[in-house]
Design an enzyme around this catalytic site. Structure first.
Site, PDB file in Angstrom:
ATOM      1  N   THR A 103      -6.441  -6.281 -10.772  1.00 34.58           N
ATOM      2  CA  THR A 103      -7.133  -5.241 -11.539  1.00 34.58           C
ATOM      3  C   THR A 103      -6.266  -4.819 -12.719  1.00 34.58           C
ATOM      4  O   THR A 103      -5.185  -4.269 -12.532  1.00 34.58           O
ATOM      5  CB  THR A 103      -7.434  -4.030 -10.630  1.00 34.58           C
ATOM      6  OG1 THR A 103      -8.104  -4.521  -9.480  1.00 34.58           O
ATOM      7  CG2 THR A 103      -8.291  -3.009 -11.334  1.00 34.58           C
ATOM      8  N   ALA A 156       0.806  -1.230   0.000  1.00 34.46           N
ATOM      9  CA  ALA A 156       0.000   0.000   0.000  1.00 34.46           C
ATOM     10  C   ALA A 156       0.832   1.270   0.000  1.00 34.46           C
ATOM     11  O   ALA A 156       0.555   2.202   0.758  1.00 34.46           O
ATOM     12  CB  ALA A 156      -0.969  -0.032   1.185  1.00 34.46           C
ATOM     13  N   ASP A 204      -1.879 -11.530  -8.749  1.00 38.00           N
ATOM     14  CA  ASP A 204      -0.583 -11.346  -9.436  1.00 38.00           C
ATOM     15  C   ASP A 204       0.610 -11.854  -8.633  1.00 38.00           C
ATOM     16  O   ASP A 204       1.730 -11.815  -9.095  1.00 38.00           O
ATOM     17  CB  ASP A 204      -0.384  -9.864  -9.782  1.00 38.00           C
ATOM     18  CG  ASP A 204      -0.461  -8.979  -8.550  1.00 38.00           C
ATOM     19  OD1 ASP A 204      -1.264  -9.292  -7.656  1.00 38.00           O
ATOM     20  OD2 ASP A 204       0.272  -7.979  -8.491  1.00 38.00           O
ATOM     21  N   TYR A 218       4.999 -14.467   4.779  1.00 35.21           N
ATOM     22  CA  TYR A 218       3.751 -14.262   5.523  1.00 35.21           C
ATOM     23  C   TYR A 218       3.653 -15.147   6.770  1.00 35.21           C
ATOM     24  O   TYR A 218       2.778 -14.951   7.617  1.00 35.21           O
ATOM     25  CB  TYR A 218       2.543 -14.595   4.625  1.00 35.21           C
ATOM     26  CG  TYR A 218       2.555 -13.866   3.303  1.00 35.21           C
ATOM     27  CD1 TYR A 218       1.889 -12.649   3.153  1.00 35.21           C
ATOM     28  CD2 TYR A 218       3.236 -14.376   2.208  1.00 35.21           C
ATOM     29  CE1 TYR A 218       1.911 -11.963   1.949  1.00 35.21           C
ATOM     30  CE2 TYR A 218       3.272 -13.695   1.000  1.00 35.21           C
ATOM     31  CZ  TYR A 218       2.607 -12.488   0.877  1.00 35.21           C
ATOM     32  OH  TYR A 218       2.645 -11.819  -0.299  1.00 35.21           O
ATOM     33  N   LYS A 243      11.263  -5.008  -3.340  1.00 34.32           N
ATOM     34  CA  LYS A 243      11.091  -4.117  -4.487  1.00 34.32           C
ATOM     35  C   LYS A 243      11.894  -2.841  -4.344  1.00 34.32           C
ATOM     36  O   LYS A 243      12.988  -2.751  -4.846  1.00 34.32           O
ATOM     37  CB  LYS A 243       9.655  -3.878  -4.913  1.00 34.32           C
ATOM     38  CG  LYS A 243       8.590  -3.689  -3.873  1.00 34.32           C
ATOM     39  CD  LYS A 243       7.237  -3.538  -4.645  1.00 34.32           C
ATOM     40  CE  LYS A 243       6.107  -3.210  -3.752  1.00 34.32           C
ATOM     41  NZ  LYS A 243       4.833  -3.194  -4.448  1.00 34.32           N
ATOM     42  N   ASP A 274      42.831  14.371 -11.985  1.00 34.54           N
ATOM     43  CA  ASP A 274      42.065  14.256 -10.739  1.00 34.54           C
ATOM     44  C   ASP A 274      42.896  14.816  -9.586  1.00 34.54           C
ATOM     45  O   ASP A 274      43.327  14.087  -8.699  1.00 34.54           O
ATOM     46  CB  ASP A 274      41.720  12.764 -10.531  1.00 34.54           C
ATOM     47  CG  ASP A 274      40.867  12.510  -9.301  1.00 34.54           C
ATOM     48  OD1 ASP A 274      40.270  13.474  -8.781  1.00 34.54           O
ATOM     49  OD2 ASP A 274      40.809  11.346  -8.858  1.00 34.54           O
ATOM     50  N   GLY A 315      -4.727  -3.007 -16.020  1.00 33.01           N
ATOM     51  CA  GLY A 315      -4.551  -1.624 -16.466  1.00 33.01           C
ATOM     52  C   GLY A 315      -4.024  -0.712 -15.366  1.00 33.01           C
ATOM     53  O   GLY A 315      -3.834   0.477 -15.566  1.00 33.01           O
ATOM     54  N   HIS A 352      -5.411 -12.253  -1.367  1.00 34.68           N
ATOM     55  CA  HIS A 352      -4.282 -11.613  -2.053  1.00 34.68           C
ATOM     56  C   HIS A 352      -4.641 -11.357  -3.503  1.00 34.68           C
ATOM     57  O   HIS A 352      -5.443 -12.098  -4.094  1.00 34.68           O
ATOM     58  CB  HIS A 352      -3.059 -12.542  -1.990  1.00 34.68           C
ATOM     59  CG  HIS A 352      -1.759 -11.799  -2.087  1.00 34.68           C
ATOM     60  ND1 HIS A 352      -1.335 -11.183  -3.244  1.00 34.68           N
ATOM     61  CD2 HIS A 352      -0.784 -11.553  -1.165  1.00 34.68           C
ATOM     62  CE1 HIS A 352      -0.167 -10.599  -3.022  1.00 34.68           C
ATOM     63  NE2 HIS A 352       0.194 -10.807  -1.765  1.00 34.68           N
ATOM     64  N   GLY A 353      -4.056 -10.328  -4.091  1.00 32.89           N
ATOM     65  CA  GLY A 353      -4.204 -10.073  -5.527  1.00 32.89           C
ATOM     66  C   GLY A 353      -3.611 -11.258  -6.291  1.00 32.89           C
ATOM     67  O   GLY A 353      -2.607 -11.834  -5.867  1.00 32.89           O
TER      68      GLY A 353
HETATM   69  C1  SPV Z   1      36.761   8.702  -7.293  1.00 35.69           C
HETATM   70  O1  SPV Z   1      35.918   8.004  -7.885  1.00 35.69           O
HETATM   71  O2  SPV Z   1      37.074   9.822  -7.675  1.00 35.69           O
HETATM   72  C2  SPV Z   1      37.414   8.207  -6.092  1.00 35.69           C
HETATM   73  C3  SPV Z   1      37.627   6.749  -5.928  1.00 35.69           C
HETATM   74  O3  SPV Z   1      37.832   9.006  -5.304  1.00 35.69           O
HETATM   75  S1  SPV Z   1      39.213   6.431  -6.519  1.00 35.69           S
HETATM   76  O4  SPV Z   1      39.300   6.901  -7.891  1.00 35.69           O
HETATM   77  O5  SPV Z   1      39.409   4.991  -6.457  1.00 35.69           O
HETATM   78  O6  SPV Z   1      40.168   7.114  -5.671  1.00 35.69           O
HETATM   79 MG    MG Z   2      38.003  10.943  -6.076  1.00 38.89          MG
END
Ligand code: SPV
Ligand code: MG
Length: 435
Positions: free
Chosen positions: A124, A12, A94, A77, A46, A207, A126, A91-92
Site C-alpha cells: 500500500t 503488526a 515490499d 518463515y 528492525k 573528570d 504512501g 505477504h506484502g
Molecule cells: C566515562 O566515559 O566517563 C567512563 C569510561 O567512565 S572511561 O572514561 O573509560 O573511564
Molecule cells: Mg566516567
C-alpha cells in the site's frame, strides 16, 4: 478443515491500512492464520517493537478476517511453514527489498515443495510504519517507558550498543543515526551513555567528580528532551553510601534506566589516565557491596539497574581479584557488571569474559572498548559481552573538527577554507525543530 489454510506473517507493531488490505485479500483465499513475529524476531531485523507480543496479539486477533494468531519466533518463515504446511503464504510485496529478502527466497522454494502458492499483495503506497514510527517518537516518551526499555532490549538482543552523549546536539545526532548493513538490517544505537568524562570535558572540567549531580542532571535534561533512547548514567564512584541512595532515586524519577558505579574511593581519576595521574584507590569489597545494596534498597521500580564497575584490571590488582569482585557484587544485588581495561589488545577483557561466563548467576556484562577498538561487536558478542559502550568518540571527533576549524580561520583570516568541512548554518537551523 475444508477451507484452504492461508499463512500471513506480520510484525503488526503499528497497524495501518496496508495490513488490513493484506488480511482482506487473504480472507478471500481461506482460513487466515497470522504468523505474528515475536518481539525477539522483530528486534533481530528492525527495532524493538513499541508494543509487546501479547499486546500485538490482542489487537491482531480482533481484526476482521483473522481466524487465528500463532507466534513466529524468528524472521525465517521456515519453521512455521513446515509445521502448518499452508496452501497459501500471503505477504506484502515490499519484502523482496530489504532485510527479509533472503527469507523470502527460502519461503518460496519451501512452499513449492508441497504445491503451496505464494501471493504477494501489492504494497500500500504512501504508508510506511517507519514514517509512522517517527511521528510517534515525536510525541515524546514517558519516563517509565524509557526506564524499562533497557531491560527489555537486553532480554531481546544478545548484545546492545550505546554511545556517549554530552549535549542535546550530540543526543540528536545519535537519535537520527541509522545505517542499513549488508543484509539490509537497520543499525542504530540502542541507548545513550552519560559519560562523566565527556560531560566534564565538554564543560572544560577534569573528570574527578567535580561536576556535581545538579549540573550533570542539567545535561541529562537537555538530552531527555530531544531523545527517545534509554540512558545509562555514569555515576562515577556513587559518592558516599547515603548520597548514592539519593542519586538512585533522582535518576529513577527522571526515567534513567541504569547507573554504573565504579569500585574506587578517594579522589576519583579517569581510568584511562597514565603515569602519576593513574594512582587511584580501590574500594573494599565490603564497602562497595554495602553501596550496591543501599542503591538497590532505594530504587522504586523493578526495572532500574545498578551496574557494578570493576577497576581491578585498571589498577593491576589481577584477574582473580576482578573475578572475585564480580562474584561478590552480583551476590550483593548488582544487576550487571562492567569490566574495564586500559590495555590495547583487549586480551584481558576476553580472558575475563571466559571466566565470567562460567558463573551460574551471571548478569549482563558491559565493556567500554576505548583502548581496544579493534575488537568488533561480533568479537565481543561471541565472547559473551551484552552491553558495548562507545564512551567518548563523539566528543573526541568534535574536538578535532572544532580545533581544525579554529586554526584554519586563524591561518586564512577568513572562513572560506574551513567552510567546506562542515554543514551550512541553514542546515543547522533546519535540524532543530522550532526554528
Ligand atoms: C566515562 O566515559 O566517563 C567512563 C569510561 O567512565 S572511561 O572514561 O573509560 O573511564
Ligand atoms: Mg566516567
Amino acid at each position: 478443515m475444508s477451507k484452504k489454510l492461508v499463512y500471513v506473517p506480520m510484525a503488526a507493531d503499528i497497524i495501518h491500512p496496508g495490513h488490513l488490505n493484506i488480511i482482506k485479500e487473504s480472507a478471500k483465499l481461506g482460513y487466515v492464520m497470522v504468523g505474528l513475529f515475536s518481539d525477539k524476531a522483530i528486534a533481530s531485523y528492525k527495532r524493538v517493537p513499541l508494543m509487546h507480543y501479547a499486546q500485538r496479539k490482542l489487537i491482531v486477533e480482533s481484526l476482521k478476517g483473522v481466524d487465528e494468531v500463532v507466534m513466529q519466533d524468528e524472521k525465517d518463515y521456515s519453521a512455521n511453514l513446515k509445521k502448518y504446511k499452508p496452501d497459501f503464504l500471503v505477504h506484502g510485496s515490499d519484502w523482496n527489498v530489504g532485510p527479509l529478502n533472503e527469507e523470502r527466497q527460502k519461503a518460496i522454494s519451501l512452499m513449492e515443495s508441497w504445491g503451496g502458492k505464494v501471493v504477494e499483495v501489492e504494497y500500500t503506497k504512501g504508508i510506511s510504519s517507519t514514517e509512522l514510527n517517527k511521528n510517534l517518537k515525536e510525541l515524546g516518551i514517558l519516563p517509565q517507558v524509557r526506564l524499562g526499555a533497557l531491560k527489555r532490549f537486553l532480554s531481546l538482543k544478545p548484545i546492545i550498543r550505546g554511545i556517549e552523549s554530552h549535549s542535546g546536539m550530540s543526543a540528536l545526532i545519535v537519535e537520527e543515526a541509522s545505517v542499513k548493513d549488508e543484509n539490509g538490517v537497520n543499525q542504530t544505537f540502542d541507548f545513550l551513555w552519560l559519560s562523566s568524562l565527556t560531560d566534564s570535558s565538554s564543560k572544560g572540567k577534569p573528570d574527578i567528580e567535580f561536576v556535581d549531580l545538579t549540573s550533570r542532571i542539567a545535561t541529562v535534561n537537555d538530552i531527555l528532551e530531544v531523545s527517545t533512547k534509554p540512558i545509562i548514567y555514569d555515576g562515577d564512584t556513587g559518592s558516599k553510601i547515603p548520597h548514592f541512595a539519593m542519586m538512585v532515586k533522582r535518576l529513577e524519577r527522571l526515567g534513567i534506566s541504569a547507573v554504573v558505579i565504579e569500585d574506587k574511593i578517594g579522589l576519583k581519576k579517569n581510568s584511562l589516565c597514565e603515569g602519576k595521574a593513574a594512582r587511584h584507590t580501590q574500594d573494599s569489597i565490603e564497602n562497595f557491596c554495602a553501596k550496591i545494596q543501599a542503591g538497590k534498597n532505594a530504587q522504586l521500580t523493578n526495572d532500574f539497574m545498578i551496574i557494578a564497575r570493576i577497576e581491578s584490571l585498571i589498577l593491576e590488582a589481577g584477574m582473580d581479584d576482578a573475578i572475585n569482585r564480580a562474584r561478590s557484587y552480583i551476590e550483593a544485588g548488582a544487576d550487571g557488571v562492567m569490566i574495564h581495561s586500559r590495555k590495547k589488545d583487549g586480551q584481558e577483557i576476553l580472558k575475563f569474559c571466559e571466566l565470567y561466563n562460567a558463573f551460574s548467576n551471571r548478569k549482563p556484562l558491559m565493556v567500554v572498548p576505548t583502548n581496544y577498538p579493534s575488537l568488533s561487536e561480533e568479537d565481543l558478542k561471541n565472547a559473551g559481552v551484552n552491553i558495548v559502550v562507545y564512551a567518548n568518540q563523539l566528543l573526541r571527533a568534535s574536538y578535532t573538527a572544532m580545533k581544525n576549524t579554529a586554526l584554519s580561520i586563524l591561518t586564512h583570516k577568513r572562513a572560506l577554507e574551513a567552510d567546506k568541512h562542515y554543514v551550512s548554518a541553514l542546515e543547522i537551523i533546519n535540524l532543530i525543530e522550532g526554528n
